[in-house]
Design a protein around this motif. Structure first.
Motif, PDB file in Angstrom:
ATOM      1  N   THR A  54       0.831  -1.212   0.000  1.00  0.00           N
ATOM      2  CA  THR A  54       0.000   0.000   0.000  1.00  0.00           C
ATOM      3  C   THR A  54       0.863   1.258   0.000  1.00  0.00           C
ATOM      4  OG1 THR A  54      -1.442  -1.279   1.439  1.00  0.00           O
ATOM      5  CG2 THR A  54      -2.060   1.004   1.058  1.00  0.00           C
ATOM      6  N   ASP A 153      -4.579  -3.119  -7.352  1.00  0.00           N
ATOM      7  CA  ASP A 153      -4.010  -3.746  -6.167  1.00  0.00           C
ATOM      8  C   ASP A 153      -4.574  -5.156  -6.043  1.00  0.00           C
ATOM      9  OD1 ASP A 153      -2.443  -3.909  -3.881  1.00  0.00           O
ATOM     10  OD2 ASP A 153      -4.080  -3.248  -2.577  1.00  0.00           O
ATOM     11  N   GLU A 154      -3.738  -6.085  -5.583  1.00  0.00           N
ATOM     12  CA  GLU A 154      -4.169  -7.488  -5.494  1.00  0.00           C
ATOM     13  C   GLU A 154      -4.788  -7.918  -6.818  1.00  0.00           C
ATOM     14  OE1 GLU A 154      -3.408  -9.013  -2.777  1.00  0.00           O
ATOM     15  OE2 GLU A 154      -3.477  -7.576  -1.129  1.00  0.00           O
TER      16      GLU A 154
HETATM   17 MG    MG Z   1      -2.300  -4.748   0.119  1.00  0.00          MG
END
Ligand code: MG
Ligand code: ADP
Length: 615
Positions: A54, A153-154
């Motif tokens: 993050t 993200d992911e």
């Molecule tokens: Mg993460």
């Protein structure tokens, strides 16, 4: 080792980093931040969960956007509501000294108009789940035509969850010349494809080996008959009295059932899956974080947002469909410098998957034995002894001491200790004294299917063949039937095979493992107004069990159409008919292996132990 200053971050961010207590950048941060700050580039970053991704995209994004403008410049897509909120929170913390910064979370299950209102006030950064984002775009509640930085993200999880089309759609509303930063723990083919499709010459960074799991997690597997899966789970829990674990199941239904059964059996357990309301999920997560729940039974999707640090064990009650997902599961433990254990309960038909997982995580599994009853009694006894040894004396007891001493005037210390421990020990002892060995040897004769391996087709031995009373006249061909079954049964892509469609009926196979579930599902299932009937077939086509002992006995020809004597002929069909005359005992309906107590080896509740809160 570099510092955050060395990476080129500005003072506002450095101040926030100090407040957060981050002393030095993690590896993915040290690698990604300078690249993203210094160049306008696309990026693919592969790093495990818990490695600080993050901040690796968050800091550069915060530094690069124009905070004085109210235009939306950054879009972060993440797979679940939990992650979306988590990222939003982190971004707000990172940007707490960036005056005028507005980060808005956009996710399903919460008022879309409220979210739209917040965006309207001027959100430089939007953190969103793909489904809700797409919804907002189509309702014109958001303008992302000026996005300069988009983050996936992911990414592997988003694709796993079927968000590919939503992502494509969302990105088509963003400018061509934006930069895309893709973060993922694993790199399955789908992620590589999407990287190729949306990104221009992305720079690549990898932290650790691709897909490698964290080094402080050890991996163990336990080979049992699938009917003993639940008993095995209970023993693993009993053998680890201080367990604080996430237990992964494949479907929402199994997740719910395993959790319910554990609760009924006296464990502090809870279920986490997508069929629960947001409120229920929040409550379960709260109890888990407080460690009031020792065993959280979860689906992969629902567990995605869990960032709890002290998880001691991850138990794979069933292996995931996509073996890459295993890395995510095991990454739930061994966080924040602690060690953890990832356990897999496998049946013989799945044991080959262990080898594939070993290749992916680049680590060997240890084959372990499910502890026997007496080992568990000993562990429980010693755990209790240790607890007592470490207990602080409560002097409120002093005033009752005279009476207690009178009662035990004639007992020696030894006797007293034995009696005291017997209170707890006898419960476990009575429960476990006649318990059987649950382990099966690798390569042994499989008691489950009554066969030792099979050459029927493509390694798919240990499978069950079913009869189903729909066929081509109901509009099915083999592919449609396969898709239909996979969908209603919530199965993975290879779970239904050997599909053979006749005019008014069909056959298909699943691994034996899924038999109870398949048969239970069809006890009163209606499709287009009529009952769809599924029974275990004696047809040789699929290599199921042939003696009919455990076959589905419920049969009601009046329910559905489908003469079954069509052109199939042959020995298979004869035995089909013979069995249908009702020699076999009707099985319990509406149950799966978890609730089918009659066949369970460690049946019934465990000795009731006081529910333990670990705090
Ligand atoms: Mg993460
Ligand atoms: P990932 O997205 O890779 O799973 P996160 O970004 O959620 O990881 O970070 C995991 C945890 O580590 C968070 O609690 C975060 O605050 C913390 N963290 C991130 N970077 C650092 C750092 N450099 N030093 C200390 N803790 C950090």
């Amino acid at each position: 080792m570099s510092t955050f200053q060395d990476l080129g971050l500005n003072d506002d961010l450095l101040q926030a980093i100090t407040d957060l207590g981050f002393t030095k950048p993690s590896e993915v941060q040290a690698k990604a931040i300078p690249i993203l700050l210094e160049s306008e580039t696309d990026l693919v970053a592969l790093a495990q969960t818990g490695t600080g991704k993050t901040a690796a995209f968050g800091f550069p994004m915060l530094q690069k956007i124009d905070i004085d403008s109210r235009t939306t410049q950054g879009l972060i897509l993440s797979p679940t509501r939990e992650l979306c909120l988590q990222i939003t929170n982190e971004m707000k913390l990172y940007g707490k000294y960036c005056k005028g910064l507005n980060v808005v979370a956009v996710y399903g299950g919460s008022s879309i108009t409220d979210q739209a209102r917040e965006i309207k006030r001027g959100a430089q950064i939007i953190v969103a789940t793909p489904g809700r984002m797409k919804d907002m775009i189509s309702r014109r509640l958001v303008d992302i035509s000026k996005i300069q930085y988009s983050v996936l993200d992911e990414a592997d999880e988003m694709l796993n969850m079927g968000f590919k089309e939503d992502i494509t759609d969302i990105l088509s509303h963003t400018p061509e010349d934006k930069n895309t930063w893709l973060f993922s723990a694993t790199m399955p083919r789908e992620v590589a494809t999407i990287a190729k499709k949306f990104m221009k010459n992305p720079q690549e960074i990898t932290v650790g080996n691709k897909n490698e799991s964290t080094s402080n997690v050890s991996h163990e597997y336990y080979l049992v008959n699938s009917r003993d899966r639940y008993s095995a789970l209970k023993r693993l829990a009993d053998a680890n009295p201080d367990i604080f674990s996430v237990i992964f199941c494949r479907t929402k239904r199994d997740t719910q059932k395993v959790a319910e059964q554990l609760i009924e059996d006296g464990y502090s357990a809870g279920a986490l899956h997508g069929d629960l309301s947001q409120n229920q999920r929040d409550l379960v997560m709260k109890s888990f974080r407080n460690q009031q729940i020792q065993m959280l039974v979860a689906t992969d999707v629902a567990a995605r947002g869990i960032d709890v640090d002290d998880i001691t064990h991850v138990i794979n009650y069933q292996l995931p469909d996509e073996i890459e997902t295993y890395t995510h599961r095991s990454g739930r433990t061994g966080r924040a410098g602690k060690t953890g254990v990832s356990m897999v309960i496998v049946s013989k038909s799945e044991v080959r998957k262990i080898k594939s997982i070993e290749r992916i995580i680049n680590k060997a599994f240890e084959k372990k034995e499910i502890p026997d009853g007496m080992e568990i009694c000993e562990v429980q006894l010693m755990s209790l002894a240790n607890k007592i040894h470490n207990t602080e004396i409560n002097h409120e007891i002093d005033k009752y001491l005279t009476s207690i001493n009178e009662l035990f005037a004639d007992s020696t210390k030894d006797e007293l200790i034995k009696k005291f421990f017997s209170v707890e020990f006898t419960r476990f002892y009575n429960y476990y004294q006649k318990s059987k060995n649950l382990n099966i040897a690798e390569g042994s004769f499989d008691r489950e299917s009554g066969r030792d391996g099979g050459r029927d087709f493509g390694g798919k031995s240990d499978s069950t063949r079913y009869f189903i009373n729909v066929g081509s006249k109901d509009g099915f061909d083999w592919m449609k039937l396969k898709d239909f079954l996979k969908e209603i049964l919530e199965l993975g892509r290879d779970d239904v095979f050997k599909v053979e469609v006749k005019e008014s009926f069909s056959f298909f196979n699943t691994e034996n493992e899924l038999k109870e579930k398949v048969l239970a599902f069809f006890t009163d299932f209606k499709h287009e107004g009529r009952f769809v009937n599924v029974e275990e077939s004696q047809n040789r086509g699929g290599g199921g069990r042939r003696d009919g002992k455990r076959s589905g006995g419920r049969r009601d020809d009046k329910r559905g159409g489908g003469r079954r004597d069509d052109k199939n002929g042959g020995s298979g069909n004869r035995s089909e008919r013979r069995r249908s005359e009702g020699s076999s005992k009707p099985r319990r309906s509406g149950s799966d292996s978890n609730s089918d107590k009659s066949r369970r080896s460690d049946s019934g509740s465990r000795p009731s132990v006081a529910r333990r809160s670990r705090r």
